[in-house]
Write a protein that holds these residues in place. Structure first.
Motif, PDB file in Angstrom:
ATOM      1  N   TYR A 152      -0.244  -3.826   6.494  1.00 26.55           N
ATOM      2  CA  TYR A 152      -0.552  -2.594   5.774  1.00 26.55           C
ATOM      3  C   TYR A 152      -1.924  -2.118   6.211  1.00 26.55           C
ATOM      4  N   THR A 153      -2.301  -0.938   5.759  1.00 19.77           N
ATOM      5  CA  THR A 153      -3.606  -0.371   6.045  1.00 19.77           C
ATOM      6  C   THR A 153      -4.198   0.156   4.737  1.00 19.77           C
ATOM      7  N   HIS A 154      -5.515   0.288   4.678  1.00 20.01           N
ATOM      8  CA  HIS A 154      -6.152   0.797   3.463  1.00 20.01           C
ATOM      9  C   HIS A 154      -5.796   2.259   3.213  1.00 20.01           C
ATOM     10  N   GLY A 155      -5.605   3.005   4.265  1.00 24.25           N
ATOM     11  CA  GLY A 155      -5.244   4.414   4.138  1.00 24.25           C
ATOM     12  C   GLY A 155      -4.488   4.853   5.375  1.00 24.25           C
ATOM     13  N   THR A 156      -3.932   6.039   5.314  1.00 25.87           N
ATOM     14  CA  THR A 156      -3.163   6.571   6.428  1.00 25.87           C
ATOM     15  C   THR A 156      -3.549   8.026   6.645  1.00 25.87           C
ATOM     16  N   LEU A 157      -3.901   8.364   7.874  1.00 23.22           N
ATOM     17  CA  LEU A 157      -4.176   9.744   8.244  1.00 23.22           C
ATOM     18  C   LEU A 157      -2.968  10.268   9.002  1.00 23.22           C
ATOM     19  N   VAL A 158      -2.394  11.353   8.507  1.00 21.13           N
ATOM     20  CA  VAL A 158      -1.238  11.959   9.151  1.00 21.13           C
ATOM     21  C   VAL A 158      -1.668  13.294   9.726  1.00 21.13           C
ATOM     22  N   THR A 159      -1.426  13.485  11.032  1.00 23.85           N
ATOM     23  CA  THR A 159      -1.723  14.761  11.665  1.00 23.85           C
ATOM     24  C   THR A 159      -0.492  15.224  12.429  1.00 23.85           C
TER      25      THR A 159
ATOM     26  N   LEU B 288       6.970   6.111   8.405  1.00 24.58           N
ATOM     27  CA  LEU B 288       6.473   5.759   7.075  1.00 24.58           C
ATOM     28  C   LEU B 288       4.956   5.882   7.011  1.00 24.58           C
ATOM     29  N   ALA B 289       4.475   6.656   6.037  1.00 18.37           N
ATOM     30  CA  ALA B 289       3.038   6.805   5.818  1.00 18.37           C
ATOM     31  C   ALA B 289       2.593   6.016   4.594  1.00 18.37           C
ATOM     32  N   LYS B 290       3.481   5.881   3.590  1.00 15.29           N
ATOM     33  CA  LYS B 290       3.139   5.216   2.329  1.00 15.29           C
ATOM     34  C   LYS B 290       4.371   4.529   1.763  1.00 15.29           C
TER      35      LYS B 290
ATOM     36  N   HIS C 268       4.102  -1.667  12.646  1.00 14.86           N
ATOM     37  CA  HIS C 268       3.735  -0.429  11.943  1.00 14.86           C
ATOM     38  C   HIS C 268       3.061  -0.793  10.621  1.00 14.86           C
ATOM     39  N   THR C 269       1.944  -0.120  10.319  1.00 15.15           N
ATOM     40  CA  THR C 269       1.163  -0.470   9.134  1.00 15.15           C
ATOM     41  C   THR C 269       0.894   0.746   8.251  1.00 15.15           C
ATOM     42  N   PRO C 270       1.853   1.129   7.416  1.00 13.41           N
ATOM     43  CA  PRO C 270       1.601   2.230   6.493  1.00 13.41           C
ATOM     44  C   PRO C 270       0.710   1.782   5.339  1.00 13.41           C
ATOM     45  N   ALA C 271       0.258   2.727   4.552  1.00 15.42           N
ATOM     46  CA  ALA C 271      -0.448   2.396   3.315  1.00 15.42           C
ATOM     47  C   ALA C 271       0.568   1.745   2.371  1.00 15.42           C
ATOM     48  N   ILE C 272       0.156   0.692   1.692  1.00 13.88           N
ATOM     49  CA  ILE C 272       1.063  -0.094   0.851  1.00 13.88           C
ATOM     50  C   ILE C 272       0.460  -0.273  -0.541  1.00 13.88           C
ATOM     51  N   THR C 273       1.310  -0.159  -1.557  1.00 17.85           N
ATOM     52  CA  THR C 273       0.937  -0.528  -2.922  1.00 17.85           C
ATOM     53  C   THR C 273       2.039  -1.420  -3.468  1.00 17.85           C
ATOM     54  N   ILE C 274       1.656  -2.500  -4.140  1.00 13.25           N
ATOM     55  CA  ILE C 274       2.624  -3.401  -4.766  1.00 13.25           C
ATOM     56  C   ILE C 274       2.272  -3.486  -6.248  1.00 13.25           C
ATOM     57  N   ILE C 275       3.278  -3.260  -7.087  1.00 13.72           N
ATOM     58  CA  ILE C 275       3.084  -3.269  -8.535  1.00 13.72           C
ATOM     59  C   ILE C 275       4.046  -4.281  -9.157  1.00 13.72           C
ATOM     60  N   ILE C 276       3.528  -5.119 -10.022  1.00 11.85           N
ATOM     61  CA  ILE C 276       4.361  -6.071 -10.760  1.00 11.85           C
ATOM     62  C   ILE C 276       4.701  -5.415 -12.093  1.00 11.85           C
ATOM     63  N   THR C 277       6.004  -5.251 -12.368  1.00 14.77           N
ATOM     64  CA  THR C 277       6.422  -4.519 -13.559  1.00 14.77           C
ATOM     65  C   THR C 277       7.889  -4.799 -13.880  1.00 14.77           C
TER      66      THR C 277
END
Length: 132
Positions: A21-28, A78-80, A105-114
């Motif tokens: 993953y990456t901390h952020g993703t810039l899409v142009t 995939l960006a996010k 490939h390293t898109p921005a990633i978030t993982i939530i436990i729910t």
């Protein structure tokens, strides 16, 4: 039309990302954006819902990729990606399977436990993809 570029953003002041993953993703250059609704492990072709996490995770990724394919896109678009896990114990398996699917490939990633909508579903994945 400008070719789409999805570039990782990993500022020097932040710890290096571990995993794919990456901390952020810039899409142009993108002119099409696909928002993939939360995909869950719908029953497979035989009408079965796998009970184990690995099989459910692969099924969910198959669903995400099917939505992308419908738009003429794939993993590289995939960006996010946001993954909802029903239990913290699935973190490592989730990361391993995500790495198999995404490759380098390293898109921005978030993982939530729910909690997940249906008790038998162990995860849900939503995504944002960008194409030219």
């Amino acid at each position: 039309m400008t070719e789409v570029e999805i570039r990782p953003l990993n500022p020097a002041g932040l710890p290096a990302p571990t995993g794919n993953y990456t901390h952020g993703t810039l899409v142009t250059g993108g002119s099409r954006t696909v928002f993939v609704s939360g995909q869950v492990p719908w029953r497979d072709e035989a009408g079965h819902l796998p009970e184990d996490f690995d099989a459910q995770c692969r099924l969910v990724w198959r669903n995400v990729l099917a939505v992308l394919a419908e738009a003429g896109m794939g993993v590289r678009n995939l960006a996010k990606v946001t993954t909802y896990l029903s239990d913290r114990r699935y973190r490592e398996a989730n990361s391993r399977i995500r790495a198999e699917v995404l490759g380098d490939h390293t898109p921005a990633i978030t993982i939530i436990i729910t909690d997940i909508y249906a008790e038998e579903w162990l995860l849900e994945i939503e995504a944002v993809a960008v194409g030219d």
